[in-house]
Design an enzyme around this catalytic site. Structure first.
Site, PDB file in Angstrom:
ATOM      1  N   TYR A 268     -25.446  12.027  62.026  1.00 50.65           N
ATOM      2  CA  TYR A 268     -24.994  12.161  60.432  1.00 50.65           C
ATOM      3  C   TYR A 268     -24.359  10.653  59.852  1.00 50.65           C
ATOM      4  O   TYR A 268     -24.163   9.911  60.878  1.00 50.65           O
ATOM      5  CB  TYR A 268     -24.438  13.257  60.140  1.00 50.65           C
ATOM      6  CG  TYR A 268     -25.431  14.456  60.499  1.00 50.65           C
ATOM      7  CD1 TYR A 268     -26.593  14.440  59.543  1.00 50.65           C
ATOM      8  CD2 TYR A 268     -25.098  15.342  61.164  1.00 50.65           C
ATOM      9  CE1 TYR A 268     -27.414  15.686  59.712  1.00 50.65           C
ATOM     10  CE2 TYR A 268     -25.798  16.142  61.670  1.00 50.65           C
ATOM     11  CZ  TYR A 268     -27.013  16.525  60.785  1.00 50.65           C
ATOM     12  OH  TYR A 268     -28.061  17.614  61.121  1.00 50.65           O
TER      13      TYR A 268
ATOM     14  N   ASN B 292     -31.178  13.440  65.616  1.00 49.41           N
ATOM     15  CA  ASN B 292     -31.433  12.789  64.481  1.00 49.41           C
ATOM     16  C   ASN B 292     -31.753  11.350  64.412  1.00 49.41           C
ATOM     17  O   ASN B 292     -31.008  10.513  63.764  1.00 49.41           O
ATOM     18  CB  ASN B 292     -30.211  13.186  63.268  1.00 49.41           C
ATOM     19  CG  ASN B 292     -30.213  14.671  63.035  1.00 49.41           C
ATOM     20  OD1 ASN B 292     -31.358  14.907  62.361  1.00 49.41           O
ATOM     21  ND2 ASN B 292     -29.225  15.160  63.017  1.00 49.41           N
TER      22      ASN B 292
ATOM     23  N   THR C 186     -25.416  25.607  61.510  1.00 48.36           N
ATOM     24  CA  THR C 186     -26.120  25.683  60.160  1.00 48.36           C
ATOM     25  C   THR C 186     -27.008  26.873  60.001  1.00 48.36           C
ATOM     26  O   THR C 186     -27.959  27.062  61.058  1.00 48.36           O
ATOM     27  CB  THR C 186     -26.711  24.336  60.148  1.00 48.36           C
ATOM     28  OG1 THR C 186     -25.816  23.144  60.081  1.00 48.36           O
ATOM     29  CG2 THR C 186     -27.793  24.118  59.016  1.00 48.36           C
TER      30      THR C 186
ATOM     31  N   ASN D  21     -24.046  13.924  65.903  1.00 47.86           N
ATOM     32  CA  ASN D  21     -25.366  14.213  65.650  1.00 47.86           C
ATOM     33  C   ASN D  21     -25.916  13.397  64.647  1.00 47.86           C
ATOM     34  O   ASN D  21     -27.039  13.827  63.932  1.00 47.86           O
ATOM     35  CB  ASN D  21     -25.421  15.943  65.192  1.00 47.86           C
ATOM     36  CG  ASN D  21     -24.939  16.729  66.335  1.00 47.86           C
ATOM     37  OD1 ASN D  21     -25.054  16.235  67.434  1.00 47.86           O
ATOM     38  ND2 ASN D  21     -24.619  17.808  66.026  1.00 47.86           N
TER      39      ASN D  21
HETATM   40  C1  8OZ Z   1     -29.498  22.011  63.068  1.00 46.78           C
HETATM   41  C2  8OZ Z   1     -30.135  22.043  61.843  1.00 46.78           C
HETATM   42  C3  8OZ Z   1     -29.440  21.446  60.727  1.00 46.78           C
HETATM   43  C4  8OZ Z   1     -28.123  20.820  60.867  1.00 46.78           C
HETATM   44  C5  8OZ Z   1     -26.011  19.279  63.339  1.00 46.78           C
HETATM   45  C6  8OZ Z   1     -25.319  20.192  61.268  1.00 46.78           C
HETATM   46  O1  8OZ Z   1     -26.714  19.197  64.429  1.00 46.78           O
HETATM   47  C7  8OZ Z   1     -26.202  20.081  62.210  1.00 46.78           C
HETATM   48  C8  8OZ Z   1     -27.454  20.870  61.856  1.00 46.78           C
HETATM   49  C9  8OZ Z   1     -27.969  21.578  62.965  1.00 46.78           C
HETATM   50  O2  8OZ Z   1     -24.652  18.987  63.467  1.00 46.78           O
END
Ligand code: 8OZ
Length: 372
Positions: free
Chosen positions: A186, A241, A25, A184
């Protein structure tokens, strides 16, 4: 013995080497539209003599609702498709291969990034204890994620359709395939884990129920464009996250076995904590990645096995010797457009400048030097 520099047929995609550029990203797509500078960046890393055998694009939102950060690209509109087509044409002109990473952030978002300023959506109304990146007046600002609302049962097919449309758009935009972002913390990972999914319907509770949404998405995407140009990224033990589950092994063993019949091109495993310790543990016992691969292979899964996280030459060679097919490098590709050549020649690597990771222009993006 297999080397990083040997070719490999990955589903429908013929790769010149096994060095993959991992998704990164970079927050340089204002209005969620890819730019000419992004085409330059990817093309610098595309020629497989010097760069990646396969590029996995930065995470790309499948819908406005799937957005969780400022200035990340999308792939839901005709304008985005046309802008991505310039990127993929340029990569292909350099003999590169590129798949787009399909992303819905779920609860990792902020009301300021959501349609109509609404709450982000999630399996359950549980806020993630983490931050997102908003670019305010051109300056990255790390802010707490907003409280999400739980998706209703009748909303889920619409999100599956958003993935399906994004996969179709990816092909229209000239990508060689897609990688579904199941990692991650999401949306898809939020459904998988009990820390973020406390639903009491068919999408929560048992492992089978928590895996249902991811598997529906994977079936839809593979039906749409063919499994042989679809991959999936998973991160079984990452705490990224606020992802939490006390028993990742049986969960992910189940998931990969269910994926086996889909004829996927590849599975992409982040080993350990994303961007951190490779031996990170969730639950009581260290995660057994060899057992995970065996669960997939024993169920008939034939996709290429891609590994990632803090690899260097020694770790990459060890992974290949132990049966991995592809090795993915993230941060080293930021500062080394010619990473494959440097690995082959044992050359020193440039160090990336963290201050330029998220947002900005050419500085720290397209200005890293290659070997003479
Ligand atoms: C770092 C900053 C924002 C998003 C991920 C898409 O960790 C990301 C991400 C990484 O998969």
């Amino acid at each position: 013995m297999t080397s990083m520099f040997d070719p490999l047929q990955v589903g429908r995609i013929q790769l010149a080497n096994r060095v993959v550029m991992a998704p990164l990203t970079r927050n340089r797509a204002p209005g969620a539209i890819p730019t000419p500078l992004m085409a330059t960046y990817y093309t610098q890393r595309a020629d497989p003599q010097n760069g990646a055998g396969l590029i996995v694009s930065e995470a790309t939102a499948i819908s406005h609702q799937g957005q969780g950060y400022s200035d990340v690209p999308g792939i839901w509109s005709d304008e985005q498709i046309a802008a991505w087509k310039k990127v993929t044409d340029s990569v292909h002109a350099a003999a590169g291969k590129i798949v787009v990473q399909l992303w819905h952030v779920g609860r990792i978002s902020h009301v300021d990034l959501q349609p109509g300023g609404q709450a982000p959506v999630a399996p359950s109304a549980i806020r993630a204890n983490t931050k997102t990146v908003l670019i305010r007046d051109g300056v990255p600002s790390f802010e707490d994620t907003s409280m999400p609302r739980a998706l209703t049962l009748d909303e889920l097919p619409g999100i599956v359709d958003d993935y399906r449309r994004a996969a179709r758009n990816a092909i229209a935009a000239g990508f060689d395939g897609v990688e579904v972002h199941g990692a991650n913390g999401y949306l898809l990972d939020q459904f998988l884990r009990s820390g973020s999914n406390t639903r009491t319907d068919a999408y929560g509770g048992s492992i089978e129920n928590r895996a249902r949404f991811l598997l529906e998405v994977m079936r839809a995407v593979t039906q749409e464009i063919g499994g042989d140009r679809v991959g999936l990224r998973l991160s079984p033990v990452t705490p990224a996250n606020d992802a939490q589950d006390p028993q990742p092994q049986p969960l992910f063993d189940y998931v990969v076995a269910q994926l086996a019949p889909l004829n996927l091109a590849f599975l992409h495993l982040i080993e350990g904590a994303t961007g951190g310790a490779r031996d990170h543990v969730q639950g009581d016992t260290p995660f057994d990645y060899a057992a995970l691969r065996a669960s997939y292979r024993n169920a008939g899964g034939k996709g290429a096995w891609m590994v990632n996280n803090g690899l260097d030459t020694a770790l990459a060679n060890q992974a290949l010797a132990e049966g991995a097919d592809l090795v993915a490098f993230g941060r080293p590709f930021i500062a080394n457009p010619d990473l494959t050549r440097r690995l082959r020649e044992g050359a020193a690597l440039n160090e990336p400048d963290r201050a330029t990771f998220y947002g900005g222009g050419a500085k720290g993006y397209t200005d890293y030097p290659t070997l003479a």
